[in-house]
Design an enzyme around this catalytic site. Structure first.
Site, PDB file in Angstrom:
ATOM      1  N   ALA A  11      35.185  37.615  38.878  1.00  0.00           N
ATOM      2  CA  ALA A  11      36.195  38.448  39.546  1.00  0.00           C
ATOM      3  C   ALA A  11      37.115  39.190  38.585  1.00  0.00           C
ATOM      4  O   ALA A  11      37.216  40.427  38.620  1.00  0.00           O
ATOM      5  CB  ALA A  11      37.018  37.586  40.507  1.00  0.00           C
ATOM      6  N   ALA A  12      37.803  38.463  37.704  1.00  0.00           N
ATOM      7  CA  ALA A  12      38.770  39.116  36.817  1.00  0.00           C
ATOM      8  C   ALA A  12      38.063  40.072  35.860  1.00  0.00           C
ATOM      9  O   ALA A  12      38.482  41.220  35.683  1.00  0.00           O
ATOM     10  CB  ALA A  12      39.561  38.062  36.034  1.00  0.00           C
ATOM     11  N   ARG A  22      36.470  53.322  35.473  1.00  0.00           N
ATOM     12  CA  ARG A  22      36.744  54.377  36.452  1.00  0.00           C
ATOM     13  C   ARG A  22      37.909  55.251  35.982  1.00  0.00           C
ATOM     14  O   ARG A  22      37.884  56.466  36.108  1.00  0.00           O
ATOM     15  CB  ARG A  22      37.050  53.777  37.824  1.00  0.00           C
ATOM     16  N   CYS A  43      34.013  31.430  46.519  1.00  0.00           N
ATOM     17  CA  CYS A  43      34.648  30.888  47.726  1.00  0.00           C
ATOM     18  C   CYS A  43      33.669  30.784  48.881  1.00  0.00           C
ATOM     19  O   CYS A  43      33.925  30.097  49.873  1.00  0.00           O
ATOM     20  CB  CYS A  43      35.808  31.787  48.150  1.00  0.00           C
ATOM     21  N   VAL A  81      29.798  34.215  24.510  1.00  0.00           N
ATOM     22  CA  VAL A  81      30.699  34.495  23.388  1.00  0.00           C
ATOM     23  C   VAL A  81      31.127  33.161  22.794  1.00  0.00           C
ATOM     24  O   VAL A  81      31.632  32.279  23.495  1.00  0.00           O
ATOM     25  CB  VAL A  81      31.911  35.326  23.837  1.00  0.00           C
ATOM     26  N   ASP A 301      40.931  32.744  36.331  1.00  0.00           N
ATOM     27  CA  ASP A 301      41.048  31.288  36.362  1.00  0.00           C
ATOM     28  C   ASP A 301      41.320  30.644  35.001  1.00  0.00           C
ATOM     29  O   ASP A 301      41.593  29.446  34.940  1.00  0.00           O
ATOM     30  CB  ASP A 301      39.758  30.670  36.927  1.00  0.00           C
ATOM     31  N   ALA A 319      40.955  33.470  43.874  1.00  0.00           N
ATOM     32  CA  ALA A 319      40.169  34.701  43.767  1.00  0.00           C
ATOM     33  C   ALA A 319      41.013  35.969  43.767  1.00  0.00           C
ATOM     34  O   ALA A 319      40.758  36.889  42.986  1.00  0.00           O
ATOM     35  CB  ALA A 319      39.164  34.766  44.918  1.00  0.00           C
ATOM     36  N   ASN A 323      41.154  38.955  40.885  1.00  0.00           N
ATOM     37  CA  ASN A 323      40.861  40.357  41.161  1.00  0.00           C
ATOM     38  C   ASN A 323      42.037  41.262  40.808  1.00  0.00           C
ATOM     39  O   ASN A 323      41.870  42.305  40.180  1.00  0.00           O
ATOM     40  CB  ASN A 323      40.538  40.534  42.650  1.00  0.00           C
ATOM     41  N   TRP A 455      58.654  35.479  70.914  1.00  0.00           N
ATOM     42  CA  TRP A 455      59.018  35.041  69.572  1.00  0.00           C
ATOM     43  C   TRP A 455      57.758  34.409  68.992  1.00  0.00           C
ATOM     44  O   TRP A 455      57.362  33.319  69.407  1.00  0.00           O
ATOM     45  CB  TRP A 455      60.105  33.967  69.603  1.00  0.00           C
TER      46      TRP A 455
END
Lengths: 470, 470
Positions: A11-12, A22, A43, A81, A301, A319, A323, A455
Site C-alpha cells: 500500500a504505502a 503521475r 485486509c 533489498v 506499517d 491500510a 495509502n 437524534w
C-alpha cells in the site's frame, strides 16, 4: 535524471510510486518488492480464507504489469533489498540473477510489518499459522479446503458450530482476540470448524470499549465460537502437527492454530543503515515522513505516526494510513511537500452479524498520560426510527475531557448493516477538528426514519456525555 | 411560581416542555396543542401510508398521558391559542369548553408549518391530498386501503407498476419532486398505484446535486414511476373528484393527487402579536431562539435558523432542528442559556432501493451570494472493497470554496444500505467545523472490506476536489 527508489511494493510503497510518477512523469521510479505480490488488500485475507473471495488475485488492486506498462514504474518483484548506504545513496537488492546496486536521490522505506509469533513452545509445529501475507492466506485457505474435504484430518465429535455445514471440520484454536482473531473466528466457524478463541486479557478487541468487547464476545458465543477470556496460552503441543492448546487451566484438542497476536514493524534494514526508530519501535519520521537520514522517508506499517488527539507518536499499522502517507510522500518527493495527516487509531471490524468501530483515545489511563481528565458514557439507542420496520440498536461509547469537553475517542457497535462503522466517521471528523461534545451534540446530521432516530445515536451519546463534562 | 407556556405540542414544543420541566421541576409548564396528537414523527407518515407501520399511534414517541402523568406537564390538547398579549404576558386559548386566558413568564411559539397548496385551480376537489399532519396521513392511508379493495374507484388498465400487487389500483399524480414527493412515490407504487410524479424544475430533489437527482429519477423510473420533469401542473380537473392533471403538454387521468409542494411556517399568531418575521418569512430569532419580543421564543418549523456555513438566516423546517432548538429553549428558560446550534440544511431520503443525503451549500449561485467561489467535483466509487461479495457504489458530490478549500456542501447517493446517508455525517461534521477539503482528505476514517474501500468514497471525493481548489 532524478531517481525515486521505493523498498516494498504494497500500500504505502505503490501509493508513493504511483503518485510520484503521475505528478512528475520525468522521475525515474524504481520499486523493489521481495515477494511476487504487490498492492494487495491484506485486509481481505479473512474473507478469502472464509471462501467469499474466490481468488487471491481478486485482492490485488493493481497488477505488476499495470504498474510497469500503464504507470511506467520500474517495479522489480523478487528483489529483496538487503542494504542501504545513505552516504553513497544506494540500495543493494538481491534477486535470483544476483545482486543489484541501485542509486537513489530519494528513498522510501515501505517495508511493512510482520506477524508476531508469541514466545511460547510449539509455534513451529505444522498446523500453526499466521495471517500476515498473501502466502499465509493461501496456506490457510488450502488448509480449510483440505479439512472440509476431510482427506487429511480426523473428524472427531462435532460441536454446535457444525450447524453451518453438513460435513464439519474439527476444533481449531485462535490465539489472540484482536480484529484478525475475530474476523478469522467468523471465517473458520462459517466453514464448520469448532473455533476456540483464546484471549489473554479479560475481553476481546481491547482497543475498543468494554461495551463493544462484550457485545462482540456475546455474539461470537451465539455463533458457537468458544471464547476463552483471561486465558494465557502456555504452549502448543503435538507430534509433527499441533494437537493441543495448553493453558493454565485446560488442554484443548485442536487440528490447527492461528496466531493472531499482532504485528511488529519490519525495521532491520533501516536499523542497519542507521535510521532511527522511535519509542514505539517503528521508524521515526517527521510530519512529512522523512527519517533522521536526509531524503530517506518511511511510511506504512514500518513507521510510526502522530496521534491526532495527543500529537504523540504511535504505531498503528493500518491500510488507510499506509495509502495516505505513501501518497503524501509521492507528492513530497516531487516538489509538493505534503504531510498526509495524523492518525486517530480508527479501526473497523465485522464479526458474523455484528459490526464495530473505534477511534481516538478510549483508554482512561492513556488519556490521563496525555494530560486529559477523561470521562466516558455509553448509550444504546435505536439504529432507526422505532416505528420503522427494519432496525436494531447502536451502542456508542464516547470519551471526552471533563474540563474542556473535547472529544477524545469513541467505540460503536451494532448489528451488521445498522451503521456503527459509518456512524463513527462523524466522530473521527469531530476529534480531528478538536471539537467538544457540545459541538457534536449540535451537528445537523442527516435524519430520516429508514436511517436513524431524529437524534442519531451518536448525538444521543453526545447529549448524555454533555451532561457529564464540565 | 414561574410559568413556561408552549404553543404547539410537536417536536420543538414537547422537547422544550420536557427539558424545562426536567431541569426545573418547580417550573409550571403549560402546553397548548390545538389537535389531539402530540410529539409525533411526521417523517414516518409516508411509511404509514405505505403500510409498513400499522398504526398512527406507532408514530407517537410519547403519549399525552405520559407527558401529563410521568413528566408532570400541563398538556392541553384541543386548545387552540388564538391570541398572545405580550404586554399582559398572556395567551388566549379556545377549546371545546370555551376560552382560557393563561399568563406566562416565558413563552415558546412552536406552531410548526403547514403544507403549501399551489395556486392552481382544482386543488379543492375531492381526492386531492397533502401530507402535513397525522390526519392527512390517516386520510391517505384510508384512500390507499379503499383503492386497494377496489370498492370506490374505477379500475382502468393497469400500468407496469402493477407488478407489485396482483390487484392494482389506478393512476395517481404527485405534484412536487421533493422528498415528500419521492417518498410518497415509493409508498404509492408499492401499493400498486401507477404513479405520475410532476416536477416543475428539470430535476427531482432540487436541493441535492445533479448527480443525486439523476440517480433518484433513474431509479424511480426503473420502479415504473412516470417522472415528468420540467412540467408545470396548470390545473386539476374533475367533477366532485379529481380526474385529470392538466399540464402544458398533457392531460393525465388520475384517481387521486398528492400535493408535495413544500411547507410554509405558521406565523399568523406571532404576526398578530407584533412578533417579527425574518426575510425567509419565518419567525426571526436570535441564537437563543428569542424573538424581538422579550421572553417570547420560537423554535421548530415556524422559525428560521442560522446556516452553519453562511451564518445567514434560512428556513429549513426539519425534525432534528425542531428537537434540538426546542430542547435548547427548555434549557434557556430554566437558567442555562443554550444556543442549540446552526443548521446545515442536511436532509436524507430513501426511494425504493436507493438512499441519498445532502448537506450545506451545493448551489453555486447561493455559494457565490454568500461570498464564496464554489467548485464541485462528483465521484462514483465502490461502497465496499471491490473484492467483497456485497456492495454497490456511492456517488459523492462535494463542493468547496476554491480560494480557501473550505467545504461548503455535499450530496451523496447509493443503493439502499450502501451508506450514502451515514457517510454524509462526516461531511456535516467537517463543514460545521469549517474544515477544508485537505483536512477531510486526511481524516482517519474507519476502514474494513465489508464497509468501504481503503479510501472511503468520501475521501476519494476530497482527494479529487483537493486537486481542483486553490
Amino acid at each position: 535524471m532524478t531517481t525515486f527508489v521505493v523498498v516494498g511494493g504494497d500500500a504505502a510503497g505503490m501509493s508513493a510510486a504511483s503518485k510520484a510518477k503521475r505528478d512528475d512523469p520525468e522521475l525515474d521510479v524504481v520499486v523493489f518488492e521481495r515477494g511476487e505480490w504487490v498492492s494487495y488488500g491484506a485486509c481481505g485475507l479473512p474473507y478469502y480464507v472464509k471462501g467469499e473471495i474466490q481468488s487471491l488475485e481478486h485482492l490485488v488492486s493493481v497488477t505488476p504489469e499495470a504498474f510497469r506498462e500503464e504507470r511506467d514504474i520500474d517495479l522489480r518483484t523478487g528483489h529483496e533489498v538487503v542494504a542501504i548506504d545513505p552516504d553513497d545513496r544506494t540500495v543493494t537488492a538481491e534477486h535470483e540473477g544476483g545482486e543489484t546496486v541501485q542509486p537513489y536521490d530519494r528513498l522510501l522505506l515501505a517495508t511493512g510489518s510482520e506477524s508476531v509469533v508469541p514466545p511460547i513452545d510449539g509455534t513451529e509445529l505444522e498446523g500453526v499459522y499466521t495471517l500476515g501475507s498473501m502466502s499465509d492466506g493461501k496456506e490457510l485457505r488450502e488448509y480449510v479446503a483440505r479439512a472440509r474435504d476431510g482427506d487429511t484430518l480426523q473428524q472427531p465429535d462435532r460441536g454446535p458450530a457444525c450447524r453451518y455445514l453438513e460435513d464439519c471440520a474439527g476444533p481449531v484454536g485462535i490465539v489472540g482476540g484482536g480484529y484478525i482473531g475475530v474476523e478469522m473466528a467468523e471465517a473458520l466457524a462459517a466453514n464448520g470448524f469448532e473455533v476456540n478463541l483464546f484471549q489473554r486479557g479479560e475481553r476481546v478487541l481491547t482497543g475498543f470499549s468494554d461495551a463493544t468487547s462484550e457485545a462482540v464476545a456475546d455474539h461470537l458465543r451465539e455463533r458457537d465460537v468458544v471464547v476463552h477470556l483471561g486465558t494465557d496460552v502456555q504452549t502448543l503441543t503435538g507430534g509433527d502437527r499441533v494437537e493441543t492448546v495448553v493453558t493454565v487451566d485446560e488442554r484443548i484438542d485442536v487440528e490447527m492454530v492461528l496466531l493472531g497476536t499482532g504485528v511488529r514493524p519490519r525495521t532491520a534494514l533501516a536499523e542497519d543503515a542507521g535510521i532511527a526508530l522511535g519509542e514505539t519501535g517503528a521508524i521515526e519520521t517527521d510530519a512529512y515522513r522523512e527519517t533522521n537520514v536526509s531524503d530517506v522517508y518511511a511510511a506504512g506499517d514500518c513507521a510510526e505516526s502522530a496521534h491526532v488527539v495527543t500529537g504523540e507518536p504511535v504505531y498503528v499499522p493500518l491500510a488507510l494510513t499506509a495509502n495516505r502517507h505513501g501518497r503524501a510522500v509521492g507528492q513530497t518527493v516531487t516538489g509538493k511537500p505534503t504531510e498526509g495527516g495524523a492518525v486517530a487509531g480508527t479501526a473497523a471490524v465485522k464479526a458474523f452479524d455484528i459490526e464495530a468501530a473505534r477511534t481516538g483515545i478510549l483508554d482512561h489511563e492513556a488519556a490521563r498520560a496525555a494530560g486529559f481528565d477523561p470521562v466516558s458514557e455509553t448509550v444504546t439507542a435505536n439504529s432507526r426510527a422505532g416505528y420503522y420496520p427494519e432496525g436494531g440498536t447502536v451502542t456508542v461509547t464516547l470519551t471526552a475531557d471533563r474540563e474542556t469537553g473535547r472529544i477524545l475517542g469513541a467505540s460503536l457497535v451494532s448489528e451488521y448493516g445498522e451503521g456503527a462503522v459509518h456512524r463513527s466517521h462523524a466522530i473521527v471528523a469531530a476529534l480531528t477538528e478538536a471539537a467538544t461534545v457540545s459541538d457534536l451534540e449540535n451537528y445537523d446530521l442527516a435524519y430520516a426514519p429508514p436511517f436513524n432516530t431524529t437524534w442519531d445515536p451518536v448525538l444521543v451519546a453526545a447529549k448524555v456525555l454533555s451532561g457529564t463534562v464540565r
